[in-house]
Design an enzyme around this catalytic site. Sequence first.
Site, PDB file in Angstrom:
ATOM      1  N   LEU A   1       0.797  -1.221   0.000  1.00 32.92           N
ATOM      2  CA  LEU A   1       0.000   0.000   0.000  1.00 32.92           C
ATOM      3  C   LEU A   1       0.834   1.277   0.000  1.00 32.92           C
ATOM      4  O   LEU A   1       0.285   2.372   0.112  1.00 32.92           O
ATOM      5  CB  LEU A   1      -0.949  -0.005   1.202  1.00 32.92           C
ATOM      6  CG  LEU A   1      -1.911  -1.205   1.255  1.00 32.92           C
ATOM      7  CD1 LEU A   1      -2.790  -1.120   2.489  1.00 32.92           C
ATOM      8  CD2 LEU A   1      -2.765  -1.278   0.001  1.00 32.92           C
TER       9      LEU A   1
ATOM     10  N   HIS B   1       3.033   4.252  -1.666  1.00 31.85           N
ATOM     11  CA  HIS B   1       3.072   4.940  -2.951  1.00 31.85           C
ATOM     12  C   HIS B   1       4.471   4.899  -3.543  1.00 31.85           C
ATOM     13  O   HIS B   1       5.468   4.838  -2.810  1.00 31.85           O
ATOM     14  CB  HIS B   1       2.648   6.413  -2.780  1.00 31.85           C
ATOM     15  CG  HIS B   1       1.247   6.587  -2.309  1.00 31.85           C
ATOM     16  ND1 HIS B   1       0.898   6.468  -0.980  1.00 31.85           N
ATOM     17  CD2 HIS B   1       0.103   6.855  -2.987  1.00 31.85           C
ATOM     18  CE1 HIS B   1      -0.405   6.675  -0.845  1.00 31.85           C
ATOM     19  NE2 HIS B   1      -0.908   6.918  -2.048  1.00 31.85           N
TER      20      HIS B   1
ATOM     21  N   ASP C   1      23.402 -11.459   6.419  1.00 29.51           N
ATOM     22  CA  ASP C   1      23.855 -12.398   5.388  1.00 29.51           C
ATOM     23  C   ASP C   1      25.368 -12.415   5.276  1.00 29.51           C
ATOM     24  O   ASP C   1      25.982 -13.462   5.072  1.00 29.51           O
ATOM     25  CB  ASP C   1      23.232 -12.023   4.046  1.00 29.51           C
ATOM     26  CG  ASP C   1      23.638 -12.964   2.927  1.00 29.51           C
ATOM     27  OD1 ASP C   1      23.519 -14.196   3.115  1.00 29.51           O
ATOM     28  OD2 ASP C   1      24.090 -12.484   1.874  1.00 29.51           O
TER      29      ASP C   1
END
Length: 339
Positions: free
Chosen positions: A75, A77, A126
């Site tokens: 949701l 923009h 990572d």
Amino acid sequence: MSKLSHVDREGRARMVDVSAKADTARTAVAAGELHTTAEVIRLVRADDMPKADVLSTARIAGINGAKKTSELIPLCHQLALSSVHVSFDFTDTTITIEATAKTKGPTGVEMEALTAVAVAGLTLHDMVKAVDPAATLNGVRLITKEGGKHGHWVRPEAEKHGGHHREKHEKATAATAPLAGTGRTATVVVASTGVAAGTRLDTTGPIIAEWLDAQGFAVRGPLVFADTDIAFGLEDALSTEPNLIISTGGTGASPTDATPEATLALLDRELPGVADAIRQAGTAKFPLAALSRGVAGLSGRTVIVNLPGSPGGVKDGMAVLTPLLEHLLAQVAGGGDHD
């Protein structure tokens, strides 16, 4: 009772219509921490991890994550980001992450800053998991935002602004009462290519932050920038319009020392007496302090002061500033005596 903006009357998720909102300059700062081992911190700082340059890779990943926020969070923009900056700092067992996102548009950039921190932190995980698979990414949170109808928002003082669980530095805090008045904000900026690269320990930024906290400020930072990036760093610090910005480092005669020039470009008025007093305090103990080119002045209603990049120079600067700050900030705010 406040309503959730992304939920309609029927309780269904929706994208908020921002077409009627005016475009304004918007900034958001977010932070987080990767908790790991002292061995990982040593390896990262020495650029000796099994994988590539850990901090550079995480920085690029964070910037890329901010740019892709609307693809990751349904949701949000799509925004035309004008800049994203990701920086890192260290404690004995923590890599702290801070991200600043900027845009000019009808909606804020909080999610972009938060996503930058999250993606940078996951990339750090990572990169270090071969040495510490138990590392944890914690505390991803919004620190401050600017722009839109709600204007300036800063995380409550109870939070540790900037995400830095700072070491206690004995004798670093001046033994004075906090400044009168609440709600004052300060940002600490460190100019050091070595600290920004993770090859040197920040020995001055935490001292300043601890002192400002004792003076009653809500503190953002230390924000660490390479010498070549200090102009951006000061602009970033100024974007949230704090009452006070204190920089450390980059004030000498080296070809890479550019803090005074970057500061002067932002100032509306100089405070030469403050800068001279700091130099004199240092020179009384260490003659080479006379080589410092630090400046002080006002940008709007923000006081900016350059301090040297050494712990001794910083302590001398704090000793000069302690009796001045209350009166100086009152004058800048439009009060106090104007002698």
